[in-house]
Design a protein around this motif. Structure first.
Motif, PDB file in Angstrom:
ATOM      1  N   MET A   1       0.839  -1.184   0.000  1.00 33.17           N
ATOM      2  CA  MET A   1       0.000   0.000   0.000  1.00 33.17           C
ATOM      3  C   MET A   1       0.881   1.244   0.000  1.00 33.17           C
ATOM      4  O   MET A   1       1.918   1.269   0.635  1.00 33.17           O
ATOM      5  N   THR A   6      -3.364   3.828  -1.433  1.00 28.71           N
ATOM      6  CA  THR A   6      -3.734   3.240  -2.712  1.00 28.71           C
ATOM      7  C   THR A   6      -2.892   1.999  -2.958  1.00 28.71           C
ATOM      8  O   THR A   6      -1.671   2.051  -2.895  1.00 28.71           O
ATOM      9  N   THR A   7      -3.537   0.882  -3.228  1.00 29.58           N
ATOM     10  CA  THR A   7      -2.812  -0.359  -3.496  1.00 29.58           C
ATOM     11  C   THR A   7      -2.304  -0.364  -4.934  1.00 29.58           C
ATOM     12  O   THR A   7      -2.797   0.392  -5.777  1.00 29.58           O
ATOM     13  N   GLU A   9      -2.964  -2.483  -7.147  1.00 24.83           N
ATOM     14  CA  GLU A   9      -4.116  -2.827  -7.998  1.00 24.83           C
ATOM     15  C   GLU A   9      -4.981  -1.595  -8.250  1.00 24.83           C
ATOM     16  O   GLU A   9      -5.487  -1.401  -9.365  1.00 24.83           O
ATOM     17  N   ASP A  10      -5.166  -0.770  -7.197  1.00 27.38           N
ATOM     18  CA  ASP A  10      -5.930   0.470  -7.359  1.00 27.38           C
ATOM     19  C   ASP A  10      -5.255   1.391  -8.367  1.00 27.38           C
ATOM     20  O   ASP A  10      -5.919   2.000  -9.209  1.00 27.38           O
TER      21      ASP A  10
END
Length: 186
Positions: A1, A6-7, A9-10
């Motif tokens: 993260m 925000t990851t 993937e995000d």
């Protein structure tokens, strides 16, 4: 993260939406990656103002070249490459400018009389800040916060409690005063 929560993937999803033309996704993406882009640039360019210039260039490249992100690697990897390339490009520009302005024998080399080997601190910088403190004390804090600690103009304005324009003016004026004191002595 990431720092923004925000990851990876995000970020990938935001990048895909931004590449498709979603302006809100682009804004969110740029906001999410800015701290990491700046950190990458600072790892190559230790002078904060130069690193910020490189980070701005990298952010512009992300925004204008997002369509070239193919998804073969993670968006974070692609963004890291863009930021690192921008930092190296900025370094090369600075080096060319310095070389054009000075002959090789004029290029500044660390002077053992003005550089602390233990702390890695330039004593001439400390002396310049002391002189600035004597003559124009209101300029010292903004200059140090910007050029040593790398805070943004907005952060400095909030910290000092002065208008943004005043902070920018003080930093500019302080640089003009300090710069001649930092040049190599003949």
């Amino acid at each position: 993260m990431s720092e923004t929560g925000t990851t990876p993937e995000d970020l990938g999803a935001l990048a895909e939406r931004a590449a498709a033309g979603d302006k809100a996704a682009m804004d969110d993406l740029l906001r999410a990656i800015r701290p990491r882009v700046l950190r990458i640039c600072k790892s190559v360019l230790p002078y904060s103002a130069d690193a910020e210039d490189a980070a701005q260039e990298a952010m512009l490249n992300v925004a204008t070249k997002i369509h070239t992100y193919s998804g073969r690697s993670s968006f974070s990897t692609w963004m890291h490459s863009v930021a690192a390339n921008s930092a190296r490009s900025t370094y090369r520009k600075l080096k060319r400018t310095a070389q054009a302005a000075h002959s090789p024998e004029q290029m500044e080399k660390p002077d053992p009389r003005t550089t602390s080997v233990i702390a890695g601190t330039r004593l001439d910088l400390l002396e310049a800040l002391e002189a600035l403190e004597r003559d124009r004390p209101q300029m010292v804090t903004p200059l140090v916060l910007r050029d040593v600690y790398g805070l943004t103009y907005e952060e400095i304005a909030a910290e000092v409690g002065a208008p943004l324009g005043t902070i920018k003016s003080r930093i500019h004026d302080a640089r003009e005063v300090v710069r001649p004191m930092l040049r190599p002595k003949d």
